[in-house]
Scaffold this active site. Sequence first.
Site, PDB file in Angstrom:
ATOM      1  N   PHE A  11       0.824  -1.223   0.000  1.00 38.60           N
ATOM      2  CA  PHE A  11       0.000   0.000   0.000  1.00 38.60           C
ATOM      3  C   PHE A  11       0.857   1.272   0.000  1.00 38.60           C
ATOM      4  CE2 PHE A  11      -2.190   2.756   3.388  1.00 38.60           C
ATOM      5  CZ  PHE A  11      -2.851   3.550   2.473  1.00 38.60           C
ATOM      6  N   THR A 124       6.433   2.721  12.766  1.00 36.52           N
ATOM      7  CA  THR A 124       5.050   3.046  13.110  1.00 36.52           C
ATOM      8  C   THR A 124       4.951   3.651  14.506  1.00 36.52           C
ATOM      9  OG1 THR A 124       2.954   1.974  13.694  1.00 36.52           O
ATOM     10  CG2 THR A 124       4.882   0.590  13.775  1.00 36.52           C
ATOM     11  N   ASP A 125       3.908   4.459  14.728  1.00 37.71           N
ATOM     12  CA  ASP A 125       3.668   4.995  16.080  1.00 37.71           C
ATOM     13  C   ASP A 125       3.291   3.895  17.064  1.00 37.71           C
ATOM     14  OD1 ASP A 125       1.092   4.453  15.148  1.00 37.71           O
ATOM     15  OD2 ASP A 125       0.312   6.472  15.456  1.00 37.71           O
ATOM     16  N   GLU A 126       2.931   2.707  16.542  1.00 40.56           N
ATOM     17  CA  GLU A 126       2.501   1.629  17.452  1.00 40.56           C
ATOM     18  C   GLU A 126       3.634   1.153  18.352  1.00 40.56           C
ATOM     19  OE1 GLU A 126      -0.262  -1.254  15.981  1.00 40.56           O
ATOM     20  OE2 GLU A 126      -0.813   0.009  14.295  1.00 40.56           O
ATOM     21  N   TYR A 149       2.884  -7.399  16.446  1.00 37.66           N
ATOM     22  CA  TYR A 149       3.270  -6.536  15.310  1.00 37.66           C
ATOM     23  C   TYR A 149       4.128  -5.372  15.805  1.00 37.66           C
ATOM     24  CZ  TYR A 149       2.840  -2.600  12.054  1.00 37.66           C
ATOM     25  OH  TYR A 149       3.110  -1.514  11.257  1.00 37.66           O
ATOM     26  N   LYS A 153       8.142  -4.462  15.105  1.00 40.26           N
ATOM     27  CA  LYS A 153       8.607  -3.209  14.488  1.00 40.26           C
ATOM     28  C   LYS A 153       9.592  -2.509  15.428  1.00 40.26           C
ATOM     29  CE  LYS A 153       7.448  -1.537  11.111  1.00 40.26           C
ATOM     30  NZ  LYS A 153       7.982  -1.690   9.714  1.00 40.26           N
ATOM     31  N   ASN A 179      -2.246   5.201   8.203  1.00 37.99           N
ATOM     32  CA  ASN A 179      -2.408   5.681   6.823  1.00 37.99           C
ATOM     33  C   ASN A 179      -3.737   5.205   6.250  1.00 37.99           C
ATOM     34  OD1 ASN A 179       0.683   6.139   5.172  1.00 37.99           O
ATOM     35  ND2 ASN A 179       0.503   5.871   7.364  1.00 37.99           N
ATOM     36  N   PRO A 204     -17.890  -4.773  11.426  1.00 34.55           N
ATOM     37  CA  PRO A 204     -17.443  -5.196  12.755  1.00 34.55           C
ATOM     38  C   PRO A 204     -16.545  -4.145  13.411  1.00 34.55           C
ATOM     39  CG  PRO A 204     -16.200  -6.346  11.049  1.00 34.55           C
ATOM     40  CD  PRO A 204     -17.189  -5.478  10.334  1.00 34.55           C
ATOM     41  N   ARG A 213      -7.370   6.989  16.737  1.00 30.35           N
ATOM     42  CA  ARG A 213      -6.193   6.937  15.871  1.00 30.35           C
ATOM     43  C   ARG A 213      -6.019   8.298  15.199  1.00 30.35           C
ATOM     44  NH1 ARG A 213      -5.863   3.250  18.750  1.00 30.35           N
ATOM     45  NH2 ARG A 213      -5.758   1.030  18.259  1.00 30.35           N
ATOM     46  N   PRO A 273      -7.450  -8.459  21.719  1.00 29.00           N
ATOM     47  CA  PRO A 273      -6.563  -8.535  22.886  1.00 29.00           C
ATOM     48  C   PRO A 273      -5.429  -7.508  22.760  1.00 29.00           C
ATOM     49  CG  PRO A 273      -6.825 -10.704  21.845  1.00 29.00           C
ATOM     50  CD  PRO A 273      -7.467  -9.708  20.940  1.00 29.00           C
ATOM     51  N   GLY A 274      -5.115  -6.837  23.873  1.00 26.32           N
ATOM     52  CA  GLY A 274      -4.005  -5.866  23.874  1.00 26.32           C
ATOM     53  C   GLY A 274      -4.271  -4.625  23.046  1.00 26.32           C
TER      54      GLY A 274
HETATM   55  N1  LIG Z   1      -0.427   1.108   6.890  1.00 27.11           N
HETATM   56  C1  LIG Z   1      -0.204   1.915   7.926  1.00 27.11           C
HETATM   57  O1  LIG Z   1      -1.122   2.557   8.427  1.00 27.11           O
HETATM   58  C2  LIG Z   1       1.196   2.081   8.469  1.00 27.11           C
HETATM   59  C3  LIG Z   1       1.413   3.058   9.455  1.00 27.11           C
HETATM   60  C4  LIG Z   1       2.722   3.234   9.928  1.00 27.11           C
HETATM   61  C5  LIG Z   1       3.756   2.460   9.444  1.00 27.11           C
HETATM   62  N2  LIG Z   1       3.508   1.500   8.500  1.00 27.11           N
HETATM   63  C6  LIG Z   1       4.658   0.718   8.008  1.00 27.11           C
HETATM   64  O2  LIG Z   1       4.801   1.032   6.631  1.00 27.11           O
HETATM   65  C7  LIG Z   1       5.309  -0.108   5.913  1.00 27.11           C
HETATM   66  C8  LIG Z   1       4.402  -0.426   4.747  1.00 27.11           C
HETATM   67  O3  LIG Z   1       3.084  -0.656   5.244  1.00 27.11           O
HETATM   68  P1  LIG Z   1       1.887  -1.017   4.248  1.00 27.11           P
HETATM   69  O4  LIG Z   1       0.631  -0.660   4.933  1.00 27.11           O
HETATM   70  O5  LIG Z   1       2.184  -0.511   2.897  1.00 27.11           O
HETATM   71  O6  LIG Z   1       2.023  -2.609   4.237  1.00 27.11           O
HETATM   72  P2  LIG Z   1       1.413  -3.690   3.229  1.00 27.11           P
HETATM   73  O7  LIG Z   1       1.071  -4.859   4.096  1.00 27.11           O
HETATM   74  O8  LIG Z   1       0.387  -3.093   2.354  1.00 27.11           O
HETATM   75  O9  LIG Z   1       2.668  -4.059   2.294  1.00 27.11           O
HETATM   76  C9  LIG Z   1       3.794  -4.755   2.760  1.00 27.11           C
HETATM   77  C10 LIG Z   1       4.621  -5.136   1.541  1.00 27.11           C
HETATM   78  O10 LIG Z   1       5.793  -5.810   2.009  1.00 27.11           O
HETATM   79  C11 LIG Z   1       5.981  -6.979   1.220  1.00 27.11           C
HETATM   80  N3  LIG Z   1       6.704  -7.956   2.047  1.00 27.11           N
HETATM   81  C12 LIG Z   1       6.279  -8.585   3.174  1.00 27.11           C
HETATM   82  N4  LIG Z   1       7.220  -9.420   3.654  1.00 27.11           N
HETATM   83  C13 LIG Z   1       8.290  -9.316   2.813  1.00 27.11           C
HETATM   84  C14 LIG Z   1       9.571  -9.918   2.773  1.00 27.11           C
HETATM   85  N5  LIG Z   1       9.943 -10.811   3.705  1.00 27.11           N
HETATM   86  N6  LIG Z   1      10.412  -9.585   1.777  1.00 27.11           N
HETATM   87  C15 LIG Z   1      10.037  -8.691   0.804  1.00 27.11           C
HETATM   88  N7  LIG Z   1       8.833  -8.104   0.783  1.00 27.11           N
HETATM   89  C16 LIG Z   1       7.960  -8.395   1.782  1.00 27.11           C
HETATM   90  C17 LIG Z   1       4.588  -7.435   0.849  1.00 27.11           C
HETATM   91  O11 LIG Z   1       4.576  -8.294  -0.275  1.00 27.11           O
HETATM   92  C18 LIG Z   1       3.918  -6.093   0.584  1.00 27.11           C
HETATM   93  O12 LIG Z   1       4.113  -5.682  -0.744  1.00 27.11           O
HETATM   94  C19 LIG Z   1       5.385  -1.246   6.945  1.00 27.11           C
HETATM   95  O13 LIG Z   1       6.718  -1.363   7.378  1.00 27.11           O
HETATM   96  C20 LIG Z   1       4.492  -0.789   8.086  1.00 27.11           C
HETATM   97  O14 LIG Z   1       4.940  -1.298   9.321  1.00 27.11           O
HETATM   98  C21 LIG Z   1       2.255   1.285   8.004  1.00 27.11           C
END
Ligand SMILES: NC(=O)c1ccc[n+]([C@@H]2O[C@H](COP(=O)([O-])OP(=O)(O)OC[C@H]3O[C@@H](n4cnc5c(N)ncnc54)[C@H](O)[C@@H]3O)[C@@H](O)[C@H]2O)c1
Length: 342
Positions: A11, A124-126, A149, A153, A179, A204, A213, A273-274
């Site tokens: 994403f 992430t802020d988490e 998770y 991170k 996001n 749900p 958030r 949970p949590g």
């Molecule tokens: N979505 C949010 O709200 C949010 C908020 C803060 C931080 N983040 C961080 O931003 C980053 C991206 O989040 P997102 O929402 O786009 O995630 P997502 O789940 O949409 O995408 C994750 C991507 O990583 C790839 N991937 C997973 N394991 C892999 C591996 N071992 N090797 C290579 N590729 C791999 C997946 O195929 C996918 O394309 C993450 O690190 C997440 O922790 C996300």
Amino acid sequence: MKLLVTGGAGFIGSSFIRHLLESHQDIELVNFDCLTYAGNLENLSDLCTDSRYSFVKGDISSLIEVEEALNQEVDAVINFAAETHVDRSILNPSAFVRTNIQGTQVLLEASRRRKVSRFIQISTDEVYGSLKESGRFTEQSPLSPNSPYAASKAGGDLLLRSYHKTYGMDVIITRSCNNYGPYQFPEKLIPLMILNALEDKPLPVYGDGLHVRDWIHVTDHCRALAKVLLEGRPGQIYNIGSNQEEPNLEVVHQILDDLGKSHELVQFVEDRPGHDRRYAIDATLIRTELDWSPQVSFKQGLAETIHWYQENFDWVNNVLSGTYRSYYQQMYENRDETLKGL
Ligand SMILES: NC(=O)c1ccc[n+]([C@@H]2O[C@H](COP(=O)([O-])OP(=O)(O)OC[C@H]3O[C@@H](n4cnc5c(N)ncnc54)[C@H](O)[C@@H]3O)[C@@H](O)[C@H]2O)c1
């Protein structure tokens, strides 16, 4: 400048790749992604013909695959690759440790050996845990993760710190709030609720729905990341937030109102949970030091996101097809039983 963007088929990664190629003519990008259920090359199908963009299928926890990708002599690595869904981390934490901790370490080590000039970790802020009604997380807030998770991170973030302190690597960590926007996999709150509402299915909502958030549009997040990449200070952590706090129930009600659907579709389910009660980010540092500020209001961004999902049913059907569909059904149709069994 040549970049290795890991997790670029997800994403935020795909939005970042599109933003950078549109805004910087002199940048070349390699998208390195193992294409889990969340990775989808369709997110970037419009870039297939751009000679500055290429894709390599690979796993960040495989040293051989990462080293091979780094043979392309990249200047910087930006790590989006992660397992990202909290509910999945509760059911299967080991996948999160493997990618988010081990994978980050492999990527760091390979980048150190190849003398990559800059390494950016998308966190992430988490990692900060949960807040009461007031206060905000600053970059100095202690790490206090509550889900597998968030813990995985936080582990990745600490490895970055150690590579900076021990080896003097130029690393930067960014910690963003929640996001939303186009191409988000429909297991996360906003797309899940939009799609259920469109089909008149129950929405749900965990617990009392009053978990708060801070919501940032994915394009605002990506503009911040481009600033960090090009102007950020080595060893720094940057919080990225937009000061747009909303309780989950309010978000769900806004979606139902925008679609003209009844609030009676809301179905309260047993709490996760949590489950963290509130996140809020103090983004003063990136606002003042890198002159960044968010541009998209939550109301406008949410309305545009709803419209995007209405217009892109084919994309939704593609990502929900095949093996994932049965997983999705198991997670959300039997989620109360699954959580009780933990
Ligand atoms: N979505 C949010 O709200 C949010 C908020 C803060 C931080 N983040 C961080 O931003 C980053 C991206 O989040 P997102 O929402 O786009 O995630 P997502 O789940 O949409 O995408 C994750 C991507 O990583 C790839 N991937 C997973 N394991 C892999 C591996 N071992 N090797 C290579 N590729 C791999 C997946 O195929 C996918 O394309 C993450 O690190 C997440 O922790 C996300």
